[in-house]
Design a protein around this motif. Structure first.
Motif, PDB file in Angstrom:
ATOM      1  N   LYS A  88       0.833  -1.197   0.000  1.00 16.05           N
ATOM      2  CA  LYS A  88       0.000   0.000   0.000  1.00 16.05           C
ATOM      3  C   LYS A  88       0.872   1.253   0.000  1.00 16.05           C
ATOM      4  N   HIS A  89       1.961   1.215   0.774  1.00 16.10           N
ATOM      5  CA  HIS A  89       2.880   2.360   0.819  1.00 16.10           C
ATOM      6  C   HIS A  89       3.499   2.603  -0.557  1.00 16.10           C
ATOM      7  N   LYS A  90       3.871   1.507  -1.241  1.00  9.86           N
ATOM      8  CA  LYS A  90       4.454   1.640  -2.579  1.00  9.86           C
ATOM      9  C   LYS A  90       3.438   2.215  -3.559  1.00  9.86           C
ATOM     10  N   LYS A  91       2.178   1.755  -3.440  1.00  5.90           N
ATOM     11  CA  LYS A  91       1.140   2.270  -4.328  1.00  5.90           C
ATOM     12  C   LYS A  91       0.901   3.754  -4.088  1.00  5.90           C
ATOM     13  N   ASP A  92       0.857   4.136  -2.804  1.00  3.35           N
ATOM     14  CA  ASP A  92       0.669   5.550  -2.472  1.00  3.35           C
ATOM     15  C   ASP A  92       1.821   6.391  -3.000  1.00  3.35           C
ATOM     16  N   HIS A  93       3.045   5.851  -2.876  1.00  2.32           N
ATOM     17  CA  HIS A  93       4.227   6.570  -3.360  1.00  2.32           C
ATOM     18  C   HIS A  93       4.162   6.739  -4.877  1.00  2.32           C
ATOM     19  N   LYS A  94       3.756   5.680  -5.584  1.00  2.00           N
ATOM     20  CA  LYS A  94       3.639   5.762  -7.042  1.00  2.00           C
ATOM     21  C   LYS A  94       2.565   6.761  -7.452  1.00  2.00           C
ATOM     22  N   LEU A  95       1.450   6.767  -6.687  1.00  2.00           N
ATOM     23  CA  LEU A  95       0.375   7.709  -6.996  1.00  2.00           C
ATOM     24  C   LEU A  95       0.852   9.150  -6.806  1.00  2.00           C
ATOM     25  N   LEU A  96       1.554   9.404  -5.694  1.00  2.00           N
ATOM     26  CA  LEU A  96       2.098  10.738  -5.459  1.00  2.00           C
ATOM     27  C   LEU A  96       3.071  11.137  -6.555  1.00  2.00           C
ATOM     28  N   TRP A  97       3.900  10.193  -6.937  1.00  2.00           N
ATOM     29  CA  TRP A  97       4.876  10.470  -7.996  1.00  2.00           C
ATOM     30  C   TRP A  97       4.176  10.821  -9.307  1.00  2.00           C
ATOM     31  N   LYS A  98       3.117  10.076  -9.655  1.00  2.00           N
ATOM     32  CA  LYS A  98       2.388  10.363 -10.896  1.00  2.00           C
ATOM     33  C   LYS A  98       1.751  11.744 -10.854  1.00  2.00           C
ATOM     34  N   ILE A  99       1.140  12.061  -9.710  1.00  3.94           N
ATOM     35  CA  ILE A  99       0.508  13.383  -9.579  1.00  3.94           C
ATOM     36  C   ILE A  99       1.551  14.483  -9.704  1.00  3.94           C
ATOM     37  N   HIS A 100       2.677  14.313  -9.013  1.00  3.65           N
ATOM     38  CA  HIS A 100       3.761  15.295  -9.067  1.00  3.65           C
ATOM     39  C   HIS A 100       4.320  15.398 -10.489  1.00  3.65           C
ATOM     40  N   HIS A 101       4.516  14.264 -11.097  1.00  6.85           N
ATOM     41  CA  HIS A 101       5.103  14.183 -12.440  1.00  6.85           C
ATOM     42  C   HIS A 101       4.229  14.890 -13.474  1.00  6.85           C
ATOM     43  N   TRP A 102       2.946  14.517 -13.532  1.00  7.93           N
ATOM     44  CA  TRP A 102       2.080  15.068 -14.569  1.00  7.93           C
ATOM     45  C   TRP A 102       1.713  16.526 -14.295  1.00  7.93           C
ATOM     46  N   SER A 103       1.529  16.887 -13.038  1.00  5.31           N
ATOM     47  CA  SER A 103       1.227  18.293 -12.712  1.00  5.31           C
ATOM     48  C   SER A 103       2.393  19.187 -13.104  1.00  5.31           C
ATOM     49  N   GLY A 104       3.612  18.749 -12.771  1.00  2.66           N
ATOM     50  CA  GLY A 104       4.794  19.542 -13.110  1.00  2.66           C
ATOM     51  C   GLY A 104       5.070  19.576 -14.599  1.00  2.66           C
ATOM     52  N   LEU A 105       4.816  18.460 -15.273  1.00  5.93           N
ATOM     53  CA  LEU A 105       5.133  18.377 -16.694  1.00  5.93           C
ATOM     54  C   LEU A 105       4.225  19.280 -17.524  1.00  5.93           C
ATOM     55  N   TYR A 106       2.914  19.229 -17.249  1.00  6.32           N
ATOM     56  CA  TYR A 106       1.971  19.970 -18.086  1.00  6.32           C
ATOM     57  C   TYR A 106       1.784  21.422 -17.654  1.00  6.32           C
ATOM     58  N   ALA A 107       2.103  21.734 -16.406  1.00 10.45           N
ATOM     59  CA  ALA A 107       1.990  23.129 -15.951  1.00 10.45           C
ATOM     60  C   ALA A 107       3.357  23.779 -15.775  1.00 10.45           C
ATOM     61  N   GLY A 108       4.425  22.997 -16.015  1.00 14.24           N
ATOM     62  CA  GLY A 108       5.774  23.485 -15.737  1.00 14.24           C
ATOM     63  C   GLY A 108       6.168  24.694 -16.557  1.00 14.24           C
TER      64      GLY A 108
END
Length: 448
Positions: A6-26
């Motif tokens: 569950k911790h790994k899934k949460d970490h991956k979810l956070l990473w995806k949110i951070h990744h896509w938010s930064g990429l498209y709004a960067g």
């Protein structure tokens, strides 16, 4: 094992949110951080341009001396008898000039013109004129606040602020745990991806509090007009008065500004006037907006409204007597632009703002290195980043040159085409990619 998974899934979810938010709004975040880092010096830039380029200087008032602008205004009305929408900006420092801003209406919108006059508020005389709309300071202001685009620009800036909040919070949750395992501020030199990744984490954590404040205040200021309209929010200095006469009669009523300054000193002695405005809508009022020294609040949030004929106070807005919610509303702009702590604080804001702009670049570089082997791009990550940055810089410079040497309207038109065209192209791109992915998944499912 379940908690670990569950911790790994949460970490991956956070990473995806951070990744896509930064990429498209960067890109937008990077532009806003870069222009904002310079925009904190807009008052200083205005003052430098006025004194060096236009060679205008005002006399320094004696201690306790009141401003005088009646004669200068009378002269301006002789030169421009059809002036309307007069706004009087008062100097923020001794020796600075005041300005008269007004419009002279033509037969249509295209033939109407805006004028800006320099005024010495001590000697009470007009010093010259200038084109504020085509100035460097106005370019920085318009680019940072609305990307130089009138309709969608401010909303995009607000949404970029929301994305910046998401990137900041998710970045802290992702890299906060990682930084516990790594000596701060250690930078590993194990290839460009690791090097840039470490710099991205270190600078992100170092500027975390600043980025969070800038993101929250920027999101509010960008979306403010719509949010205030949707939720019926009123500014603390909002006021409504009944119409007492016809607009033409109101506009023709003579205002003795000497008397206004005398009443201001008596009724609101701590108020440092920022701008003055006499009504032209029939309410027969005079507005004086300004700031109080030593307060961390939005400029000109305080106000004193007088009756135009009797000069009696009708409304007073003093930030010191506001409720907590009103003071919280009033502090947003000051926190965002850092104009409450002098030159030293502005320098700190500039350094941190440039750091935030670098985070957009370093994050993009890390993304390119992560996906370089899968995508098999022809250009290296650094070359791709350089091309992107160069194109964005060229666009910013071109719009600035058009604005300052051709005209504000032309620059705004170019920016509107770029912003709206990019937004439309991005939407089409997302739709096409979604359709292609769905088609490919359907093809695989039937075994073709």
């Amino acid at each position: 094992m379940k908690p670990i998974n569950k911790h790994k899934k949460d970490h991956k979810l956070l990473w995806k949110i951070h990744h896509w938010s930064g990429l498209y709004a960067g890109i937008v975040i990077g532009i806003l951080c870069f222009t904002g880092a310079v925009a904190v010096f807009i008052p200083e830039i205005d003052g430098l341009i006025q004194s060096r380029y236009y060679s205008v200087h005002a006399a320094t008032p004696a201690p306790g001396q009141l401003f005088k602008i009646d004669q200068a205004l009378a002269e301006a009305k002789k030169q421009y008898p059809k002036m309307s929408g007069l706004l009087i900006d008062m100097p923020d420092k001794p020796g600075r000039v005041a300005t008269f801003s007004f419009a002279v209406k033509g037969k249509d919108k295209a033939s109407s013109k805006s004028y800006f006059l320099f005024v010495d508020p001590v000697k009470d005389q007009i010093l010259g004129s200038w084109d504020r709309q085509n100035s460097l300071a106005n370019y920085l202001r318009q680019m940072h606040v609305r990307l130089y685009e009138g309709f969608w620009g401010r909303q995009l800036v607000g949404l970029a602020g929301v994305a910046f909040i998401v990137v900041t919070v998710t970045g802290f949750l992702i890299y906060g745990q990682f930084m516990k395992k790594q000596t701060y501020p250690k930078v590993r030199r194990k290839g460009m991806r690791i090097l840039m990744g470490d710099w991205h984490k270190i600078l992100g954590i170092s500027a975390l509090a600043f980025n969070f404040v800038i993101a929250c205040t920027g999101a509010w200021l960008g979306l403010q007009p719509k949010l205030m309209q949707w939720f019926d929010i009123k500014a603390p200095n909002d006021h409504d008065f009944p119409k007492l006469m016809k607009p033409k009669a109101d506009a023709a009523t003579l205002v003795h500004w000497d008397q206004v300054f005398l009443v201001l000193r008596k009724e609101f002695p701590d108020l440092k006037p920022g701008y003055l405005r006499a009504s032209e809508d029939g309410t027969s009022t005079i507005e004086v907006h300004g700031s109080i020294d030593g307060q961390i609040y939005e400029k000109n949030i305080n106000a004193l409204v007088l009756a135009k004929t009797s000069y009696k106070p009708l409304f007073k807005c003093d930030v010191r007597t506001m409720s907590f919610s009103q003071r919280f509303y009033s502090v947003q702009e000051a926190l965002h632009f850092g104009d409450y702590g002098g030159l030293g604080l502005k320098i700190v804001y500039t350094v941190l703002g440039l750091t935030s702009a670098f985070l957009s670049i370093s994050g993009f570089v890390v993304y390119l290195y992560r996906t370089d082997k899968k995508q098999q791009r022809r250009m290296s990550p650094w070359k791709t980043t350089f091309v992107y940055c160069l194109l964005i810089l060229i666009v910013l410079v071109v719009i600035a040159l058009i604005s300052m040497f051709i005209g504000y309207r032309q620059a705004s038109a170019v920016a509107a085409w770029l912003v709206n065209g990019s937004l439309f192209g991005y939407i089409i791109y997302v739709i096409v990619v979604a359709i292609l992915k769905k088609r490919n998944s359907n093809t695989k499912s039937i075994g073709i």
